[in-house]
Write an enzyme that holds these catalytic residues in place. Structure first.
Site, short mmCIF file in Angstrom:
data_model
loop_
_atom_site.label_atom_id
_atom_site.label_comp_id
_atom_site.label_asym_id
_atom_site.label_seq_id
_atom_site.Cartn_x
_atom_site.Cartn_y
_atom_site.Cartn_z
N SER A 21 0.83 -1.20 0.00
CA SER A 21 0.00 0.00 0.00
C SER A 21 0.87 1.26 0.00
CB SER A 21 -0.96 -0.06 1.19
OG SER A 21 -1.97 0.89 1.05
N ASP A 25 -8.38 -3.47 -7.10
CA ASP A 25 -7.86 -3.11 -5.78
C ASP A 25 -8.96 -2.42 -4.97
OD1 ASP A 25 -4.81 -2.14 -4.56
OD2 ASP A 25 -6.63 -1.17 -3.83
N HIS A 70 -6.83 -5.83 -1.14
CA HIS A 70 -5.77 -4.81 -1.14
C HIS A 70 -4.64 -5.31 -0.24
CE1 HIS A 70 -3.96 -0.81 -1.21
NE2 HIS A 70 -3.97 -0.77 0.10
#
Ligand SMILES: *[C@@H]1O[C@H](CO)[C@@H](O)[C@H](O)[C@H]1NC(C)=O
Ligand SMILES: *[C@@H]1O[C@H](CO)[C@@H](O)[C@H](O)[C@H]1NC(C)=O
Ligand SMILES: *[C@@H]1O[C@H](CO)[C@@H](O)[C@H](O)[C@H]1NC(C)=O
Ligand SMILES: *[C@@H]1O[C@H](CO)[C@@H](O)[C@H](O)[C@H]1NC(C)=O
Length: 392
Positions: free
Chosen positions: A174, A270, A338
């Site tokens: 991330s 995502d 994610h």
């Protein structure tokens, strides 16, 4: 908006608890090490406290190899969102504690076949700008010292033996994935030329994409991060000389200039990007995306069509990245989640996600150790039955 970004991150972690993922790993809690000496270098969290990391030493054939994982957790782009972070571990080491080491950080060979006996480090994220800010906001006493934190922690690790590493891997998920892109060549430059150095970017391919209302919400978020935290000076000149510095925070504008071998791991759908960039609350209001943005099974065919357009863009960017360097690797699966390198269920283990029967840990290992070329791009939704989909 930024409050929501943070909450999204916390929800991800709590789902993982509920999942039962934690139970099996309770033996692997790793203590926090604060870098007190960093204070004199001005390398501090948003609130001025020292930065921290967690380390478990390697052994056997892994004793001289190093995995350095940069923690993620959104960004802050203004006074309010950065002040809020100082009340959490994402802005202050006062709130940090020991953590679990699952998935790519695990010391169990069944869970982490290639890196389990390496020295494994997680660097805590407390600057709010993917380890790239530089500045001080006097009015609120906020420090933007992400780049200095990066340098201070790397210096400390070099002193612990990383300087003589045979093999090293920088990873991040991330916002940590963006940091892995931003620092990949800096990481390589720390080592002797004979050290094998590569970088893994997990769920870091944040695309500059037009949302369902025709806006580019992520552009304004990144513009806030870059402007408020003084990030521009730490972005590569090869990008900032060509375009607005805020756009140089998007990995897609940086990837092709990176010299160090890199692996991109991302889902084509995502969920962070769907919720915060493609269909953010500000764009969706009470409209038709209200439920679909949080639960893909509630999307109608035109909404799925929109998401297929996003996947197309993602695979195009990924393809061009792959073609740009023979040493690059790729795993883009058609799942709704994610971050897949830091969760036990998705990295490896029972019923892990795969493309043509190849899972993520195996793919990253094959690429890192040159066992084979890895370029895996999944067929479009809904063909993949191996996903661990995430629903808010
Ligand atoms: C992993 O590390 C923990 C904590 O040091 C230790 O108790 C455990 O035995 C280790 N597991 C393996 C498989 O080495
Ligand atoms: C850079 O882009 C941002 C966001 O699109 C915009 O607000 C800003 O004015 C631009 N800056 C310059 C110098 O063009
Ligand atoms: C997602 O949507 C499906 C179908 O509408 C529903 O069965 C499921 O309970 C929803 N999941 C959550 C967590 O809301
Ligand atoms: C690994 O593969 C890359 C690209 O295919 C090649 O350049 C490199 O020399 C290989 N390294 C080893 C140790 O075989």
């Amino acid at each position: 908006m930024n409050f929501l970004l943070l909450i999204g991150f916390l929800v991800l972690i709590s789902t993982w608890w509920v999942d039962g993922g934690m139970g099996a790993f309770t033996d692997l809690m790793v203590d926090l090490t604060l870098v007190k000496s960093a204070i004199s270098k001005g390398a501090v969290c948003l609130d001025g406290t020292p930065p921290g990391y967690h380390i478990q030493r390697g052994h056997g054939s892994g004793a001289n190899n190093w995995l350095v994982d940069l923690e993620g957790g959104g960004w802050c782009n203004d006074k309010w969102s950065c002040m809020y972070r100082t009340t959490t571990a994402l802005g202050s080491s006062k709130h940090m504690d020991k953590i679990f080491f699952p998935a790519i950080l695990s010391n169990r060979s069944e869970e982490n076949p290639d890196f389990y006996n390496w020295n494994r480090v997680r660097v805590r994220y407390c600057d709010g700008a993917s380890f790239a800010g530089e500045g001080y906001y006097k009015e609120s006493g906020l420090y933007f010292r992400g780049r200095r934190i990066w340098s201070a922690v790397m210096e400390e690790l070099m002193g612990l033996g990383m300087s003589s590493a045979q093999q090293a891997l920088l990873s991040g998920c991330s916002a940590g994935g963006v940091a892995s892109v931003l620092h990949c060549d800096n990481f390589k430059a720390l080592f002797r030329p004979q050290t094998k150095v590569k970088c893994l970017v997990d769920a870091g391919l944040f695309l500059d994409y037009v949302d369902v209302s025709g806006q580019r919400g992520l552009r304004s978020l990144f513009d806030g991060v870059v402007t408020f935290q003084g990030v521009a000076q730490n972005l590569p000149e090869r990008c900032t000389s060509r375009m607005n510095a805020s756009l140089c925070f998007f990995p897609e504008n940086l990837l092709n200039g990176i010299k160090t071998p890199m692996f991109l791991l991302n889902t084509a759908y995502d969920t962070w990007q769907i919720e915060n960039s493609l269909a953010p609350v500000s764009a969706v209001k009470d409209g038709p995306w209200k439920f679909c943005r949080l639960n893909y099974t509630k999307c109608d065919s035109s909404q799925i069509e929109f998401l297929q357009g996003f996947r197309k863009r993602m695979t195009t960017v990924a393809e061009s990245f792959y073609q740009s360097k023979a040493t690059n690797g790729l795993f883009i699966n058609s799942c709704f989640t994610h971050g897949q390198s830091v969760l036990p269920g998705t990295w490896h283990g029972k019923n892990y996600p795969s493309i043509t029967n190849k899972g993520i840990a195996q793919s990253v290992g094959d690429w890192y150790f040159n066992r084979s070329k890895v370029k895996l791009i999944d067929c479009p939704y809904p063909c993949d039955t191996t996903c661990h989909n995430y629903v808010s």
